[in-house]
Design a protein around this motif. Sequence first.
Motif, PDB file in Angstrom:
ATOM      1  N   PRO A 157       0.750  -1.113   0.063  1.00 18.59           N
ATOM      2  CA  PRO A 157       0.034  -0.019  -0.015  1.00 18.59           C
ATOM      3  C   PRO A 157       1.147   1.390  -0.195  1.00 18.59           C
ATOM      4  CG  PRO A 157       0.030  -0.939   2.148  1.00 18.59           C
ATOM      5  CD  PRO A 157       0.758  -1.900   1.315  1.00 18.59           C
ATOM      6  N   TRP A 158       0.327   2.381  -0.407  1.00 15.72           N
ATOM      7  CA  TRP A 158       0.843   3.738  -0.291  1.00 15.72           C
ATOM      8  C   TRP A 158       1.174   3.888   1.476  1.00 15.72           C
ATOM      9  CZ3 TRP A 158      -3.367   4.843  -3.800  1.00 15.72           C
ATOM     10  CH2 TRP A 158      -2.730   4.998  -5.370  1.00 15.72           C
ATOM     11  N   THR A 159       2.192   4.621   1.585  1.00 20.08           N
ATOM     12  CA  THR A 159       2.647   4.883   3.055  1.00 20.08           C
ATOM     13  C   THR A 159       1.677   6.198   3.498  1.00 20.08           C
ATOM     14  OG1 THR A 159       4.211   6.559   2.367  1.00 20.08           O
ATOM     15  CG2 THR A 159       4.922   4.353   2.768  1.00 20.08           C
ATOM     16  N   PRO A 160       1.334   6.470   4.611  1.00 14.33           N
ATOM     17  CA  PRO A 160       0.732   7.643   4.982  1.00 14.33           C
ATOM     18  C   PRO A 160       0.946   8.949   4.324  1.00 14.33           C
ATOM     19  CG  PRO A 160       1.008   6.365   7.014  1.00 14.33           C
ATOM     20  CD  PRO A 160       1.840   5.453   5.774  1.00 14.33           C
ATOM     21  N   GLU A 161       2.402   8.985   4.272  1.00 14.70           N
ATOM     22  CA  GLU A 161       2.900  10.024   3.860  1.00 14.70           C
ATOM     23  C   GLU A 161       2.726  10.339   2.007  1.00 14.70           C
ATOM     24  OE1 GLU A 161       5.415   8.981   6.975  1.00 14.70           O
ATOM     25  OE2 GLU A 161       4.692   7.692   5.356  1.00 14.70           O
ATOM     26  N   GLN A 162       2.898   9.077   1.515  1.00 14.93           N
ATOM     27  CA  GLN A 162       2.371   9.041   0.212  1.00 14.93           C
ATOM     28  C   GLN A 162       0.852   9.621  -0.027  1.00 14.93           C
ATOM     29  OE1 GLN A 162       3.768   5.113  -0.804  1.00 14.93           O
ATOM     30  NE2 GLN A 162       5.168   5.979  -2.402  1.00 14.93           N
TER      31      GLN A 162
END
Length: 283
Positions: free
Chosen positions: A102-107
């Motif tokens: 998954p995308w990271t929270p930052e992404q």
Amino acid sequence: MAWYPGAKKMELQPESDSQPAIRPTQFIVHSIVAPWTPERTYEYWRDSTNLESHFGLGYDGSLGQFIGTETRADANAAANRRADGTGAVSLESASNLQASDPWTPEQVETLIKLGVWLHQKHGIPLRICRTADDPGFGYHRLFDAWNPSAHSCPGDARVKQFREVVFPGIVARATGKTTEEDDMPTADEIATAVLKKDGVIAVPGAPATNPTWTLSSVQTEILKRLDKVAATEAAQTAAITKLASLVGSGVDTATVVAAVQKAIADAVVRVSVDVTGADSKGV
């Protein structure tokens, strides 16, 4: 050419000057199948291929822009530039080598901010594209015209995030329903965003004969399952109470075990009901 102020400008030449102009009507997200920074993505576009995306997104949320958003970039096949001059803005994001993470929270936060800017700057409408030519937001595998090689980009985990978190977040932020600092949309906004056009939603554990329910049905089912949990806890409490009443009364172990088993059975039989209304034995 338009340059996003939240990205580091790393202009690709000669593409930035030589490729034709577009009128951006879509935003399409990708996974690059490599854990690359925006700088490494820029180097790859510059040195290894004649393809490119408008943006590159690192795991830490860092963003690079390689071509202005009003110039064609070549990451989306038929969506790059159409005969009428419209085209898609593209973003490649760092991923693992299987594009399964998954995308990271930052992404996620960077995607939401960029999506809001594209809506405000270019008027890209706040909807998921309904066809390959329809203005809006999407991901690479959404339509064959964007993805003629039929690969899974950006991956199952990110498609789910796009539909449940990223796109609802863009809508919420752009319409002022959350503050600039909010990372996530509300539960109601997420639920509304993932509803299908016919007003139903897939439910984990739903019977095969009725795999999709209205939102009100989902709410009812949640309450029923919570009631079942509460009743099961009551059954356990009844068993413990019965056991406690027998301890020290002089009865043998077998009698205690039988009493506990009967107490549990008496309580559970009242709550052993599934979503069809039949008990767990199919009665």
